[in-house]
Design a protein around this motif. Structure first.
Motif, mmCIF file in Angstrom:
data_model
loop_
_atom_site.group_PDB
_atom_site.id
_atom_site.type_symbol
_atom_site.label_atom_id
_atom_site.label_comp_id
_atom_site.label_asym_id
_atom_site.label_seq_id
_atom_site.Cartn_x
_atom_site.Cartn_y
_atom_site.Cartn_z
ATOM 1 N N LEU A 189 -23.770 46.730 -19.012
ATOM 2 C CA LEU A 189 -23.523 45.306 -18.811
ATOM 3 C C LEU A 189 -24.058 44.854 -17.453
ATOM 4 C CD1 LEU A 189 -22.290 42.641 -19.743
ATOM 5 C CD2 LEU A 189 -20.088 43.449 -18.867
ATOM 6 N N VAL A 190 -23.820 45.635 -16.426
ATOM 7 C CA VAL A 190 -24.304 45.304 -15.084
ATOM 8 C C VAL A 190 -25.832 45.301 -15.058
ATOM 9 C CG1 VAL A 190 -24.410 46.122 -12.686
ATOM 10 C CG2 VAL A 190 -22.214 46.064 -13.891
ATOM 11 N N GLU A 191 -26.442 46.290 -15.672
ATOM 12 C CA GLU A 191 -27.908 46.343 -15.728
ATOM 13 C C GLU A 191 -28.464 45.135 -16.477
ATOM 14 O OE1 GLU A 191 -31.534 49.269 -17.258
ATOM 15 O OE2 GLU A 191 -29.472 50.008 -17.316
ATOM 16 N N ALA A 192 -27.850 44.777 -17.593
ATOM 17 C CA ALA A 192 -28.296 43.611 -18.359
ATOM 18 C C ALA A 192 -28.151 42.341 -17.523
ATOM 19 C CB ALA A 192 -27.487 43.497 -19.655
ATOM 20 N N TYR A 193 -27.039 42.227 -16.816
ATOM 21 C CA TYR A 193 -26.810 41.060 -15.970
ATOM 22 C C TYR A 193 -27.905 40.946 -14.904
ATOM 23 C CZ TYR A 193 -24.630 37.905 -12.640
ATOM 24 O OH TYR A 193 -24.385 36.863 -11.788
ATOM 25 N N ILE A 194 -28.209 42.045 -14.247
ATOM 26 C CA ILE A 194 -29.239 42.027 -13.201
ATOM 27 C C ILE A 194 -30.574 41.574 -13.768
ATOM 28 C CG2 ILE A 194 -30.624 43.489 -11.663
ATOM 29 C CD1 ILE A 194 -28.042 45.161 -11.202
ATOM 30 N N LEU A 195 -30.938 42.108 -14.931
ATOM 31 C CA LEU A 195 -32.227 41.745 -15.527
ATOM 32 C C LEU A 195 -32.261 40.289 -15.993
ATOM 33 C CD1 LEU A 195 -33.054 44.982 -17.553
ATOM 34 C CD2 LEU A 195 -34.067 44.218 -15.409
ATOM 35 N N LEU A 196 -31.150 39.793 -16.516
ATOM 36 C CA LEU A 196 -31.125 38.428 -17.044
ATOM 37 C C LEU A 196 -30.876 37.373 -15.971
ATOM 38 C CD1 LEU A 196 -29.175 39.080 -20.348
ATOM 39 C CD2 LEU A 196 -31.601 38.446 -20.115
ATOM 40 N N LYS A 197 -30.332 37.766 -14.834
ATOM 41 C CA LYS A 197 -29.993 36.817 -13.771
ATOM 42 C C LYS A 197 -31.225 36.081 -13.242
ATOM 43 C CE LYS A 197 -27.221 34.879 -10.807
ATOM 44 N NZ LYS A 197 -26.295 33.860 -11.169
ATOM 45 N N SER A 198 -32.360 36.750 -13.187
ATOM 46 C CA SER A 198 -33.590 36.102 -12.720
ATOM 47 C C SER A 198 -34.037 35.007 -13.680
ATOM 48 C CB SER A 198 -34.714 37.132 -12.583
ATOM 49 O OG SER A 198 -34.370 38.085 -11.617
ATOM 50 N N LYS A 199 -33.808 35.235 -14.959
ATOM 51 C CA LYS A 199 -34.227 34.294 -15.996
ATOM 52 C C LYS A 199 -33.228 33.149 -16.174
ATOM 53 C CE LYS A 199 -35.989 34.550 -20.725
ATOM 54 N NZ LYS A 199 -36.228 35.452 -21.859
ATOM 55 N N TYR A 200 -31.947 33.463 -16.003
ATOM 56 C CA TYR A 200 -30.882 32.482 -16.213
ATOM 57 C C TYR A 200 -30.054 32.380 -14.931
ATOM 58 C CZ TYR A 200 -32.186 33.491 -21.025
ATOM 59 O OH TYR A 200 -32.893 33.677 -22.183
ATOM 60 N N ARG A 201 -30.448 31.493 -14.057
ATOM 61 C CA ARG A 201 -29.811 31.384 -12.738
ATOM 62 C C ARG A 201 -28.325 31.038 -12.807
ATOM 63 N NH1 ARG A 201 -33.195 30.771 -8.128
ATOM 64 N NH2 ARG A 201 -35.329 31.199 -8.706
ATOM 65 N N ASN A 202 -27.912 30.355 -13.858
ATOM 66 C CA ASN A 202 -26.498 29.975 -13.992
ATOM 67 C C ASN A 202 -25.649 31.066 -14.637
ATOM 68 O OD1 ASN A 202 -26.830 27.467 -12.807
ATOM 69 N ND2 ASN A 202 -27.386 26.504 -14.737
ATOM 70 N N LEU A 203 -26.254 32.176 -14.978
ATOM 71 C CA LEU A 203 -25.516 33.284 -15.579
ATOM 72 C C LEU A 203 -24.501 33.823 -14.579
ATOM 73 C CD1 LEU A 203 -25.658 34.928 -18.254
ATOM 74 C CD2 LEU A 203 -27.081 36.566 -17.043
ATOM 75 N N ARG A 204 -23.293 34.049 -15.033
ATOM 76 C CA ARG A 204 -22.235 34.596 -14.184
ATOM 77 C C ARG A 204 -21.575 35.761 -14.890
ATOM 78 N NH1 ARG A 204 -24.596 31.986 -11.142
ATOM 79 N NH2 ARG A 204 -23.927 30.196 -9.946
ATOM 80 N N LEU A 205 -21.021 36.657 -14.098
ATOM 81 C CA LEU A 205 -20.345 37.834 -14.637
ATOM 82 C C LEU A 205 -19.008 37.989 -13.937
ATOM 83 C CD1 LEU A 205 -20.416 40.403 -16.434
ATOM 84 C CD2 LEU A 205 -21.561 41.567 -14.534
ATOM 85 N N LEU A 206 -17.958 38.101 -14.733
ATOM 86 C CA LEU A 206 -16.627 38.388 -14.232
ATOM 87 C C LEU A 206 -16.217 39.710 -14.864
ATOM 88 C CD1 LEU A 206 -13.622 36.027 -13.916
ATOM 89 C CD2 LEU A 206 -13.361 38.251 -14.980
ATOM 90 N N ILE A 207 -15.851 40.653 -14.037
ATOM 91 C CA ILE A 207 -15.440 41.967 -14.526
ATOM 92 C C ILE A 207 -13.974 42.185 -14.188
ATOM 93 C CG2 ILE A 207 -15.700 44.460 -14.255
ATOM 94 C CD1 ILE A 207 -18.671 44.040 -13.936
ATOM 95 N N LYS A 208 -13.196 42.441 -15.213
ATOM 96 C CA LYS A 208 -11.799 42.844 -15.012
ATOM 97 C C LYS A 208 -11.830 44.361 -15.032
ATOM 98 C CE LYS A 208 -7.307 43.102 -15.067
ATOM 99 N NZ LYS A 208 -7.181 44.436 -14.507
#
Length: 188
Positions: free
Chosen positions: A7-26
């Motif tokens: 999930l973290v790896e996917a977030y890092i890769l997609l964050k450049s493409k989708y600047r408004n992408l956010r991740l909250l981890i419990k």
């Protein structure tokens, strides 16, 4: 087993493409002592992650403490999706809780969530069954499928989650319904 590193790896890769992408981890650091920092340190040791821009994690929100039902419900209500690319789960109640709140879920195909999954509540992440060195079977979520599923939620208005998904969960998985099924089975 939770697939947090995927999930973290996917977030890092997609964050450049989708600047408004956010991740909250419990996280479960209060139970297992494992923090997001531990996950990232472990990820950094792998050759395949050497080019990941870890600065993309600066805006990730991590919650470590246990939450009461009121605060847990707040988190579900601010979320756009619940993503669980797990390798193994006993049941994955949080995914069902999120679906009950109308949040689309992304879960590993072939695992515990198959017991309650419906296209009304989310999307599946493709996976393959694998054996580890101890001959234990686990699921290996497909990383490209995880990326595709997240992008589908980001880019398209899909017909899962929302009121239809919530209604499906409440009609089929209430404590009363499950208890009635158990009583019926136990009385045979």
């Amino acid at each position: 087993n939770k697939g947090v590193e995927l999930l973290v790896e996917a977030y890092i890769l997609l964050k450049s493409k989708y600047r408004n992408l956010r991740l909250l981890i419990k996280d479960s650091s209060n139970l297992y002592g494992k923090t997001l920092k531990d996950v990232v340190c472990k990820m950094a040791k792998y050759e395949r992650n050497k080019n990941l821009d870890l600065s993309k994690l600066n805006d990730v929100i991590t919650i470590s403490e246990n939450l009461d039902i009121k605060n847990l419900n707040r988190i579900y209500n601010i979320a756009d999706a619940y993503v669980s690319p797990y390798y193994g789960e006993g049941f994955n109640l949080p995914a069902l809780e999120a679906a009950a709140c109308g949040i689309p879920i992304l879960v590993t195909s072939g695992g515990a969530t198959d017991d309650y999954f419906s296209k009304k509540i989310g999307l599946k992440i493709e996976s393959k069954k694998r054996n580890n060195s101890h001959e234990k079977i686990y699921l290996e979520p497909n990383f490209e499928s995880l990326i595709d599923s997240i992008e589908t939620l980001v880019n398209y208005s899909i017909s899962c989650g929302g009121e239809i998904g919530s209604k499906y969960v409440h009609q089929n998985f209430s404590w009363r319904k499950v208890t009635d099924m158990l009583i019926k089975e136990l009385s045979l």
